[in-house]
Design a protein around this motif. Structure first.
Motif, mmCIF file in Angstrom:
data_model
loop_
_atom_site.group_PDB
_atom_site.id
_atom_site.type_symbol
_atom_site.label_atom_id
_atom_site.label_comp_id
_atom_site.label_asym_id
_atom_site.label_seq_id
_atom_site.Cartn_x
_atom_site.Cartn_y
_atom_site.Cartn_z
ATOM 1 N N ALA A 146 28.176 29.237 33.095
ATOM 2 C CA ALA A 146 29.194 29.307 34.144
ATOM 3 C C ALA A 146 30.396 28.425 33.832
ATOM 4 O O ALA A 146 31.533 28.753 34.208
ATOM 5 N N GLU A 147 30.177 27.307 33.135
ATOM 6 C CA GLU A 147 31.270 26.373 32.871
ATOM 7 C C GLU A 147 32.007 26.662 31.571
ATOM 8 O O GLU A 147 33.076 26.083 31.323
ATOM 9 N N ALA A 148 31.470 27.552 30.739
ATOM 10 C CA ALA A 148 32.068 27.817 29.426
ATOM 11 C C ALA A 148 33.547 28.186 29.484
ATOM 12 O O ALA A 148 34.336 27.744 28.628
ATOM 13 N N PRO A 149 34.013 28.980 30.474
ATOM 14 C CA PRO A 149 35.437 29.371 30.471
ATOM 15 C C PRO A 149 36.406 28.253 30.818
ATOM 16 O O PRO A 149 37.623 28.441 30.699
ATOM 17 N N PHE A 150 35.916 27.086 31.240
ATOM 18 C CA PHE A 150 36.801 26.078 31.818
ATOM 19 C C PHE A 150 36.998 24.839 30.945
ATOM 20 O O PHE A 150 37.705 23.907 31.336
ATOM 21 N N GLY A 151 36.355 24.783 29.785
ATOM 22 C CA GLY A 151 36.563 23.657 28.887
ATOM 23 C C GLY A 151 35.931 22.365 29.350
ATOM 24 O O GLY A 151 36.459 21.278 29.076
ATOM 25 N N THR A 152 34.790 22.451 30.016
ATOM 26 C CA THR A 152 34.136 21.219 30.482
ATOM 27 C C THR A 152 33.446 20.463 29.359
ATOM 28 O O THR A 152 33.122 19.283 29.512
ATOM 29 N N GLY A 153 33.181 21.139 28.255
ATOM 30 C CA GLY A 153 32.500 20.492 27.144
ATOM 31 C C GLY A 153 31.003 20.382 27.333
ATOM 32 O O GLY A 153 30.325 19.658 26.591
ATOM 33 N N LEU A 154 30.451 21.114 28.309
ATOM 34 C CA LEU A 154 29.010 21.058 28.566
ATOM 35 C C LEU A 154 28.270 21.892 27.525
ATOM 36 O O LEU A 154 28.626 23.038 27.267
ATOM 37 N N ALA A 155 27.226 21.309 26.936
ATOM 38 C CA ALA A 155 26.461 21.981 25.886
ATOM 39 C C ALA A 155 24.975 21.955 26.228
ATOM 40 O O ALA A 155 24.489 21.012 26.858
ATOM 41 N N TRP A 156 24.266 22.988 25.791
ATOM 42 C CA TRP A 156 22.819 23.030 25.975
ATOM 43 C C TRP A 156 22.136 22.322 24.815
ATOM 44 O O TRP A 156 22.511 22.491 23.647
ATOM 45 N N LEU A 157 21.126 21.513 25.126
ATOM 46 C CA LEU A 157 20.325 20.814 24.128
ATOM 47 C C LEU A 157 18.903 21.359 24.128
ATOM 48 O O LEU A 157 18.319 21.580 25.197
ATOM 49 N N ALA A 158 18.349 21.570 22.941
ATOM 50 C CA ALA A 158 16.930 21.898 22.846
ATOM 51 C C ALA A 158 16.111 20.665 23.229
ATOM 52 O O ALA A 158 16.622 19.543 23.290
ATOM 53 N N ALA A 159 14.832 20.882 23.457
ATOM 54 C CA ALA A 159 13.967 19.802 23.939
ATOM 55 C C ALA A 159 14.016 18.552 23.050
ATOM 56 O O ALA A 159 14.147 17.436 23.575
ATOM 57 N N PRO A 160 13.915 18.679 21.717
ATOM 58 C CA PRO A 160 13.957 17.452 20.898
ATOM 59 C C PRO A 160 15.279 16.701 21.021
ATOM 60 O O PRO A 160 15.303 15.469 21.021
ATOM 61 N N GLU A 161 16.395 17.449 21.127
ATOM 62 C CA GLU A 161 17.697 16.804 21.249
ATOM 63 C C GLU A 161 17.827 16.077 22.587
ATOM 64 O O GLU A 161 18.333 14.950 22.647
ATOM 65 N N ALA A 162 17.382 16.726 23.651
ATOM 66 C CA ALA A 162 17.462 16.094 24.966
ATOM 67 C C ALA A 162 16.565 14.870 25.041
ATOM 68 O O ALA A 162 16.951 13.816 25.561
ATOM 69 N N SER A 163 15.346 14.989 24.507
ATOM 70 C CA SER A 163 14.417 13.858 24.528
ATOM 71 C C SER A 163 14.919 12.688 23.696
ATOM 72 O O SER A 163 14.640 11.526 23.996
#
Length: 454
Positions: A146-163
């Motif tokens: 939902a935020e991709a069109p607005f340049g928020t810079g939000l990215a999804w992390l896989a479980a190892p990256e988030a942990s």
């Protein structure tokens, strides 16, 4: 500050000796009601731009007493209404401009803190929001899309990256944005008050405002006459005559642990002092402080009939117990009882449409900033800069952002307000419990999104 109840950990580290109260009636060019972030940033930028302005800031307690000295220390680019909600009313381009302005604000606060010698423990480590169930993972991925069109810079992390960023239990993934700094809000707000005074602004503490009208603010000690009056009262706005239904005060509660050992942090992470949360509906928020404490808070305290505000409301045993339980669930190494040293709470300001607003009515000289719904540390700085532009008549891109001049609808009269708000809080709690138990989305709770700016 008698009768205030427990103060926050942040304020416990500061000198809270009150400045002198208003000695009697006076005149000014601008009078600001409230010495929190909104009021102080407004005074700061006005005075920096025009040293000749006579600016008076009135505060019922001491600078930073309210949400500015009680929050979770997230200096983030979050705006209470989502970019998609803003775009539905104002278009993608204007929503994206607001996102960019909020992102720039994080760096602006760091710049001013450095320039003014305010050591507020600023660490721009970003924010990780964990997904700790299949329902939360779906919710988090949907937010990224939902935020991709607005340049928020939000990215999804896989479980190892988030942990690797925040090693809580049951992590399935998460989102990350670099646009947040962990701060010590008590040091920032008290240091900002000192900086404002150095610019020649008069701050009158222990001065309760009784009422305001165009050109005049009445207090217990006398009146202040000014061409421009700025209302910067946030969660305390309902206490002003004529403002009862403008912003409702909802309480958010917090706890801080004792400094935790290096062995805990070696496992838990937060090495760059990332702020953290997860994708439950009832908001939680935390940070690693500069002295290695866990500062952690959450919503869920009830709304009090008639928009009442009282020190005792920040000591809700049920909510503080839930905060402890959530901390242990996230980080079992804390033991069955987390080593909490400070507990407190305070009201934040919530508008009916969940959209923050800043503006100036030139016909009356009344200006305002607020409605941050808990996302006010950075938003208040943007409000202060915007109000300085509006008051001085400077044309700027800030003055054309979509939240400028927004007018809030009134909240419903009582008892409807009390019934609806508390029903919504209980629905969010029930939905979280139901989703955790069943692993499926509790669809009736979708109504909450329509009420909270999503």
């Amino acid at each position: 500050m008698s009768g205030q109840g427990p103060i926050s950990y942040w304020l416990s580290t500061a000198d809270l000796t009150p400045r002198a109260a208003l000695p009697g009636s006076t005149d000014a060019d601008v009078v600001v009601i409230g010495a929190g972030f909104t009021g102080l940033w407004t005074a700061y930028y006005l005075a920096a731009a025009d040293p000749g302005l006579r600016i008076v800031v009135l505060e019922a307690q001491v600078a930073g007493y309210g949400a500015s000295g009680r929050n979770g220390g997230w200096c983030s680019a979050l705006f209470p209404a989502s970019p998609a909600a803003v775009a539905r009313k104002h278009g993608v381009a204007r929503a994206s401009a607001l996102v960019a302005a909020m992102r720039d604000t994080i760096d602006e606060i760091g710049r001013v803190a450095t320039a003014e010698g305010v050591d507020c423990d600023y660490a721009k480590g970003g924010t990780v929001v964990l997904a700790r169930s299949a329902v939360q993972e779906a919710r988090g991925r949907a937010v990224v899309d939902a935020e991709a069109p607005f340049g928020t810079g939000l990215a999804w992390l896989a479980a190892p990256e988030a942990s690797a960023l925040c090693n809580a239990t049951r992590v399935r993934g998460g989102t990350y944005t670099p646009h947040c700094a962990a701060i010590h809000p008590g040091k920032l707000v008290r240091g900002l008050a000192d900086a404002v005074e150095r610019l020649g602004v008069t701050i009158r503490e222990q001065t309760r405002v009784l009422r305001l009208q165009p050109g005049r603010v009445e207090t217990e000690a006398g009146s202040v006459r000014a061409e421009v009056i700025v209302r910067a009262t946030e969660g305390y706005t309902a206490g002003l005559p004529g403002h009862r239904r403008l912003l409702v005060p909802l309480y958010s509660l917090m706890a801080v642990t004792e400094p935790l050992p290096a062995s805990f942090w070696a496992h838990a992470g937060l090495a760059r002092r990332e702020t953290f949360s997860d994708f439950r509906r009832m908001i939680i928020y935390g940070q690693r402080t500069a002295d290695d404490r866990l500062a952690f808070g959450g919503r869920g305290a009830p709304y009090h009939y008639g928009s009442q505000v009282a020190p005792a409301f920040g000591q809700d045993t049920r909510v503080h117990t839930a905060i402890d339980r959530t901390l242990v669930d996230l980080f079992p190494a804390l033991g069955p009882r987390p080593p909490v040293t400070h507990r407190w709470g305070g009201p934040l300001g919530v508008p009916r449409d969940w959209t923050a607003s800043v503006g100036l009515d030139r016909s009356t000289g009344l200006a305002w900033g607020g409605g941050y719904v808990g996302d006010g540390v950075a938003t208040a700085n943007l409000a202060g800069r915007t109000l300085a532009d509006l008051i001085s008549g400077r044309d700027s891109a800030r003055a054309r952002l979509p939240w400028v001049g927004h007018r809030w609808p009134q909240w419903e009269p009582e008892p409807l307000r009390w019934l609806a708000i508390n029903a919504g809080l209980r629905l969010a709690e029930f939905a979280d419990a139901r989703e955790a138990r069943t692993g499926r989305v509790f669809r009736p709770a979708a109504v909450l999104g329509h009420l909270t700016g999503e």
